[in-house]
Motif scaffolding. Structure first.
Motif, PDB file in Angstrom:
ATOM      1  N   VAL A 186       0.326  -6.071   6.958  1.00 53.44           N
ATOM      2  CA  VAL A 186      -0.781  -5.436   7.763  1.00 53.44           C
ATOM      3  C   VAL A 186      -1.349  -4.495   6.784  1.00 53.44           C
ATOM      4  O   VAL A 186      -0.956  -3.879   5.571  1.00 53.44           O
ATOM      5  N   MET A 187      -2.572  -3.655   7.449  1.00 50.45           N
ATOM      6  CA  MET A 187      -3.135  -2.401   6.543  1.00 50.45           C
ATOM      7  C   MET A 187      -2.315  -1.297   6.419  1.00 50.45           C
ATOM      8  O   MET A 187      -1.219  -1.099   7.181  1.00 50.45           O
ATOM      9  N   GLY A 188      -2.308  -0.488   5.517  1.00 49.89           N
ATOM     10  CA  GLY A 188      -1.576   0.895   5.352  1.00 49.89           C
ATOM     11  C   GLY A 188      -1.286   1.070   3.729  1.00 49.89           C
ATOM     12  O   GLY A 188      -0.327   0.585   3.161  1.00 49.89           O
ATOM     13  N   ARG A 189      -2.461   1.659   3.152  1.00 48.67           N
ATOM     14  CA  ARG A 189      -2.670   1.695   1.792  1.00 48.67           C
ATOM     15  C   ARG A 189      -1.184   2.758   1.308  1.00 48.67           C
ATOM     16  O   ARG A 189      -0.652   2.471   0.459  1.00 48.67           O
ATOM     17  N   ASP A 190      -1.283   3.846   1.987  1.00 47.85           N
ATOM     18  CA  ASP A 190      -0.272   5.081   1.214  1.00 47.85           C
ATOM     19  C   ASP A 190       0.790   5.244   2.537  1.00 47.85           C
ATOM     20  O   ASP A 190       1.662   5.890   2.273  1.00 47.85           O
ATOM     21  N   CYS A 191       0.578   4.762   3.801  1.00 46.14           N
ATOM     22  CA  CYS A 191       1.235   4.987   4.771  1.00 46.14           C
ATOM     23  C   CYS A 191       1.694   3.801   5.797  1.00 46.14           C
ATOM     24  O   CYS A 191       0.757   2.948   5.912  1.00 46.14           O
ATOM     25  N   GLY A 192       2.935   3.810   6.115  1.00 40.69           N
ATOM     26  CA  GLY A 192       3.378   2.522   6.691  1.00 40.69           C
ATOM     27  C   GLY A 192       3.489   2.640   8.320  1.00 40.69           C
ATOM     28  O   GLY A 192       4.004   2.049   8.707  1.00 40.69           O
ATOM     29  N   TRP A 193       2.567   3.565   8.816  1.00 37.88           N
ATOM     30  CA  TRP A 193       2.669   3.609  10.257  1.00 37.88           C
ATOM     31  C   TRP A 193       2.537   2.391  11.131  1.00 37.88           C
ATOM     32  O   TRP A 193       3.270   2.039  12.167  1.00 37.88           O
ATOM     33  N   ILE A 194       1.489   1.576  10.710  1.00 37.87           N
ATOM     34  CA  ILE A 194       1.228   0.347  11.485  1.00 37.87           C
ATOM     35  C   ILE A 194       2.367  -0.308  11.268  1.00 37.87           C
ATOM     36  O   ILE A 194       2.954  -1.276  12.216  1.00 37.87           O
ATOM     37  N   ALA A 195       2.845  -0.937  10.285  1.00 37.00           N
ATOM     38  CA  ALA A 195       3.896  -1.704   9.830  1.00 37.00           C
ATOM     39  C   ALA A 195       5.138  -1.343  10.572  1.00 37.00           C
ATOM     40  O   ALA A 195       5.848  -2.132  11.209  1.00 37.00           O
ATOM     41  N   LEU A 196       5.427   0.083  10.519  1.00 39.81           N
ATOM     42  CA  LEU A 196       6.543   0.587  11.307  1.00 39.81           C
ATOM     43  C   LEU A 196       6.375   0.260  12.690  1.00 39.81           C
ATOM     44  O   LEU A 196       7.419  -0.329  13.529  1.00 39.81           O
ATOM     45  N   HIS A 197       5.494   0.818  13.401  1.00 35.29           N
ATOM     46  CA  HIS A 197       5.402   0.586  14.760  1.00 35.29           C
ATOM     47  C   HIS A 197       5.377  -0.786  15.175  1.00 35.29           C
ATOM     48  O   HIS A 197       5.929  -1.162  16.203  1.00 35.29           O
ATOM     49  N   ALA A 198       4.432  -1.690  14.470  1.00 35.23           N
ATOM     50  CA  ALA A 198       4.329  -2.992  15.005  1.00 35.23           C
ATOM     51  C   ALA A 198       5.613  -3.733  14.624  1.00 35.23           C
ATOM     52  O   ALA A 198       5.870  -4.763  15.443  1.00 35.23           O
ATOM     53  N   GLY A 199       6.128  -3.416  13.578  1.00 32.65           N
ATOM     54  CA  GLY A 199       7.204  -4.143  13.294  1.00 32.65           C
ATOM     55  C   GLY A 199       8.525  -3.875  14.057  1.00 32.65           C
ATOM     56  O   GLY A 199       9.142  -4.972  14.492  1.00 32.65           O
ATOM     57  N   ILE A 200       8.632  -2.577  14.589  1.00 29.04           N
ATOM     58  CA  ILE A 200       9.841  -2.422  15.532  1.00 29.04           C
ATOM     59  C   ILE A 200       9.349  -3.079  16.937  1.00 29.04           C
ATOM     60  O   ILE A 200      10.170  -3.691  17.522  1.00 29.04           O
ATOM     61  N   ALA A 201       8.040  -2.890  17.347  1.00 23.50           N
ATOM     62  CA  ALA A 201       7.663  -3.439  18.897  1.00 23.50           C
ATOM     63  C   ALA A 201       7.836  -4.855  18.724  1.00 23.50           C
ATOM     64  O   ALA A 201       7.908  -5.465  19.855  1.00 23.50           O
ATOM     65  N   SER A 202       7.790  -5.571  17.520  1.00 23.58           N
ATOM     66  CA  SER A 202       7.663  -7.062  17.760  1.00 23.58           C
ATOM     67  C   SER A 202       9.052  -7.601  17.334  1.00 23.58           C
ATOM     68  O   SER A 202       9.118  -8.856  17.301  1.00 23.58           O
ATOM     69  N   GLY A 203      10.058  -6.872  17.069  1.00 25.37           N
ATOM     70  CA  GLY A 203      11.074  -7.401  16.820  1.00 25.37           C
ATOM     71  C   GLY A 203      11.488  -7.842  15.329  1.00 25.37           C
ATOM     72  O   GLY A 203      12.139  -8.787  15.188  1.00 25.37           O
ATOM     73  N   ALA A 204      10.791  -7.158  14.297  1.00 24.37           N
ATOM     74  CA  ALA A 204      10.789  -7.782  12.840  1.00 24.37           C
ATOM     75  C   ALA A 204      12.303  -7.437  12.386  1.00 24.37           C
ATOM     76  O   ALA A 204      12.925  -6.765  12.983  1.00 24.37           O
ATOM     77  N   ASP A 205      12.460  -8.296  11.251  1.00 25.41           N
ATOM     78  CA  ASP A 205      13.739  -8.235  10.798  1.00 25.41           C
ATOM     79  C   ASP A 205      13.987  -7.353   9.630  1.00 25.41           C
ATOM     80  O   ASP A 205      14.845  -6.901   9.296  1.00 25.41           O
ATOM     81  N   VAL A 206      12.655  -7.508   8.803  1.00 17.98           N
ATOM     82  CA  VAL A 206      12.284  -6.584   7.820  1.00 17.98           C
ATOM     83  C   VAL A 206      11.135  -5.921   7.839  1.00 17.98           C
ATOM     84  O   VAL A 206      10.187  -6.565   8.222  1.00 17.98           O
ATOM     85  N   ILE A 207      11.367  -4.570   7.486  1.00 16.53           N
ATOM     86  CA  ILE A 207       9.749  -3.785   7.405  1.00 16.53           C
ATOM     87  C   ILE A 207       9.578  -3.156   6.171  1.00 16.53           C
ATOM     88  O   ILE A 207      10.560  -2.463   5.892  1.00 16.53           O
ATOM     89  N   LEU A 208       8.705  -3.346   5.390  1.00 17.44           N
ATOM     90  CA  LEU A 208       8.581  -2.596   3.801  1.00 17.44           C
ATOM     91  C   LEU A 208       7.262  -1.927   4.083  1.00 17.44           C
ATOM     92  O   LEU A 208       6.244  -2.125   4.257  1.00 17.44           O
ATOM     93  N   ILE A 209       7.627  -0.477   3.887  1.00 14.01           N
ATOM     94  CA  ILE A 209       6.354   0.568   3.916  1.00 14.01           C
ATOM     95  C   ILE A 209       6.090   1.226   2.457  1.00 14.01           C
ATOM     96  O   ILE A 209       7.269   1.358   1.814  1.00 14.01           O
ATOM     97  N   PRO A 210       5.112   1.975   2.197  1.00 14.49           N
ATOM     98  CA  PRO A 210       4.868   2.381   1.190  1.00 14.49           C
ATOM     99  C   PRO A 210       5.836   3.658   0.824  1.00 14.49           C
ATOM    100  O   PRO A 210       6.520   3.973  -0.417  1.00 14.49           O
ATOM    101  N   GLU A 211       6.372   4.317   1.917  1.00 14.30           N
ATOM    102  CA  GLU A 211       7.201   5.602   1.909  1.00 14.30           C
ATOM    103  C   GLU A 211       8.702   5.226   1.508  1.00 14.30           C
ATOM    104  O   GLU A 211       9.376   6.067   1.097  1.00 14.30           O
ATOM    105  N   LEU A 212       9.040   3.986   1.594  1.00 14.38           N
ATOM    106  CA  LEU A 212      10.596   3.420   1.168  1.00 14.38           C
ATOM    107  C   LEU A 212      10.370   2.379   0.042  1.00 14.38           C
ATOM    108  O   LEU A 212      10.272   1.076   0.467  1.00 14.38           O
ATOM    109  N   PRO A 213      10.071   2.500  -1.314  1.00  8.32           N
ATOM    110  CA  PRO A 213      10.087   1.592  -2.083  1.00  8.32           C
ATOM    111  C   PRO A 213      11.346   0.614  -2.029  1.00  8.32           C
ATOM    112  O   PRO A 213      12.491   1.150  -1.874  1.00  8.32           O
ATOM    113  N   TYR A 214      10.917  -0.678  -2.015  1.00 11.38           N
ATOM    114  CA  TYR A 214      11.937  -1.726  -1.668  1.00 11.38           C
ATOM    115  C   TYR A 214      12.546  -2.340  -2.668  1.00 11.38           C
ATOM    116  O   TYR A 214      12.018  -2.445  -3.840  1.00 11.38           O
ATOM    117  N   ASN A 215      13.827  -2.813  -2.491  1.00  3.21           N
ATOM    118  CA  ASN A 215      14.702  -3.657  -3.495  1.00  3.21           C
ATOM    119  C   ASN A 215      14.769  -4.980  -2.802  1.00  3.21           C
ATOM    120  O   ASN A 215      15.334  -5.215  -1.808  1.00  3.21           O
TER     121      ASN A 215
END
Ligand code: F6P
Length: 365
Positions: A186-215
Motif C-alpha cells: 500500500v502507499m505510504g512513503r514515510d509513514c505507515g498509517w494506511i498499512a497499519l489501519h488497513a492491516g489491523i482492520a483486515s486481520g493481517a498477520d504481518v504489517i511492515l511500516i517505515p517507522e519500524l524497520p523490519y527483520n
C-alpha cells in the motif's frame, strides 16, 4: 476591474479523494455567501507560470456536481515547485529554476489577493515559502498518507484505508483457498498509517511500516509458525516505504530533477525473500494509486467540506500564513511553519501498534 475580493485556489501534489469537495465548499461559501470571485489555478502553481495563464473562474456552476467526484477538477502535479521548477533544456536535460518572482507577478497581473493552497507536505512547504515572500496564502492539508503535522487527520486517508481494507479482505479469501502467502503493498512513503489501519482492520498477520524497520527472519518465522499451527495462508501488508533493518526503502528508477523519489518494489522484495526462506507460494498485489482514486468516503466528504469553509473563514479573518486543521473534532488553524515542522509518524510504541501486537500481528521488529 470589479471591486470584489479575488482569491485564487489550487490543488498541489498527488491527488486524493475529497479535493473537489474542498473546492466546492470554498466556492459555495466564498462566491455565493461572501460575494468573492474565486479563480481556479490549473495544475498546482503551474497555471500561473504558463503563457497564457491557465485559470478558470470558479462560479457556482463550475462546482456543481463535484462533491462525490474523485481527483481534482483543477488538475495537479508534484513537479511544479515554483522555487525549484524543472525546466527542460534544448539539449534534453532538465534544470531546476526559481520562478517565485514570476508567480508573484502573475498574481498581481490577475489581481489575485491571495491563494487557497490545498495540498500535502510539499505544497504546505511551498505555501510557507510564498508567505515568507509576503504572498498571502492559506493552506488546506490533504493526503491519503495522513502524515501532515498539526492536524489529527487529513481527508483522503479514510477513503484510502477503506479501499485498502476491502482489497485485503478479498486477498484473504483467495489466500485461504490456495494456501498462499499474499503480500499487499500500500502507499505510504514515510509513514505507515494506511498499512497499519488497513492491516489491523483486515486481520493481517504481518504489517511492515517505515517507522519500524523490519527483520525478515521474524516475518518468515511468523508465517512458518502459522503453517505449523495449521494456518496454511498468511496476509502480509507492506507500506511502500517499509525498510529492512540496516537497509533502504525500495525505489523505482532514477529521480528526475524537481521530481519526488518514486517508491516501489517493497512488496516484491519482501515476497521474494519469504518465498525463498519458507518455500511457500507467495504472491504480490500492489494497490498503489487505487487508494487515491474514486469517490471520497462520507467522513472525507465532510472533513473536506469543513476545511473548504474554514479556509474561506480564515481569509475573512485575515489569517494569512496559516493552515486549517482538525483536533478533537474541532476545526482550528495553525501557522504554516508549525504545520511543516514535523511529519506525523506512527509512534512505534503507540496504542495502535500495541493493539496490533496484542493481536499477535508481526511487525518484523
Ligand atoms: O503523498 C501521497 C502519495 O500517495 C505517496 O504515498 C506516494 O508515494 C506518492 O503519493 C506517489 O506519488 P506519484 O503519484 O507521483 O507516484
Amino acid at each position: 476591474m470589479s471591486s470584489k475580493r479575488r482569491i485564487g485556489i489550487l490543488t498541489g501534489g498527488g491527488d486524493c479523494p475529497g479535493l473537489n469537495a474542498v473546492i466546492r465548499a470554498a466556492v459555495k461559501y466564498g462566491v455565493t455567501q461572501l460575494g468573492w470571485e474565486i479563480i481556479g489555478i490549473h495544475d498546482s502553481f503551474n497555471g500561473l507560470l504558463t503563457t497564457p495563464f491557465e485559470t478558470t473562474a470558479m462560479t457556482r456552476d463550475a462546482v456543481r456536481g463535484i462533491l462525490t467526484r474523485g481527483g481534482t477538477i483543477l488538475g495537479t502535479t508534484n513537479r511544479g515547485d515554483p522555487f525549484a521548477f524543472p525546466m527542460k533544456q534544448a539539449d534534453g536535460t532538465t534544470t531546476v529554476v526559481d520562478r517565485s518572482q514570476e508567480l508573484r507577478e502573475a498574481l498581481s497581473t490577475l489581481a489575485i489577493e491571495g491563494l487557497i493552497c490545498i495540498g500535502g507536505d510539499g505544497t504546505m512547504r511551498i505555501a510557507h515559502q510564498l508567505s515568507q515572500l509576503g504572498i498571502k496564502v492559506v493552506g488546506v492539508p490533504k493526503t491519503i498518507d495522513n502524515d501532515i503535522g498539526s492536524t489529527e487527520v487529513t481527508f483522503g486517508f479514510n477513503t484510502a484505508v477503506q479501499v485498502a481494507t476491502d482489497a485485503i479482505d478479498r486477498l484473504h479469501s483467495t489466500a485461504e483457498s490456495h494456501d498462499r502467502v499474499m503480500v499487499a503493498e500500500v502507499m505510504g512513503r514515510d509513514c505507515g498509517w494506511i498499512a497499519l489501519h488497513a492491516g489491523i482492520a483486515s486481520g493481517a498477520d504481518v504489517i511492515l511500516i517505515p517507522e519500524l524497520p523490519y527483520n525478515i527472519e521474524h516475518v518468515c518465522e511468523k508465517i512458518l509458525r502459522r503453517q505449523a499451527a495449521g494456518r496454511f495462508f498468511s496476509i502480509v501488508v507492506v507500506a511502500e516505504g517499509a525498510v529492512p533493518v540496516g537497509g533502504e526503502a525500495s525505489h523505482l528508477g532514477v529521480n528526475t530533477p524537481g521530481g519526488m523519489p518514486r517508491f516501489g518494489g517493497a512488496g516484491h522484495h519482501v515476497a521474494a525473500i519469504i518465498e525463498e526462506q519458507t518455500h511457500l507460494e507467495t504472491r504480490v498485489t500492489v494497490l498503489g494509486h487505487l487508494l487515491r482514486g474514486g469517490t471520497p468516503s462520507t467522513f472525507d466528504r465532510l472533513l473536506a467540506t469543513r476545511f473548504g469553509c474554514a479556509a474561506a473563514r480564515l481569509i475573512q479573518q485575515e489569517g494569512w500564513g496559516r493552515m486549517v486543521a482538525i483536533q478533537a473534532d474541532t476545526i482550528i488553524d495553525v501557522p504554516l511553519d508549525e504545520a511543516i515542522r514535523h511529519t506525523k509518524n506512527v509512534h512505534p510504541n503507540g496504542e495502535i501498534v500495541q493493539t496490533g501486537r496484542a493481536l499477535g500481528i508481526e511487525f518484523g521488529a
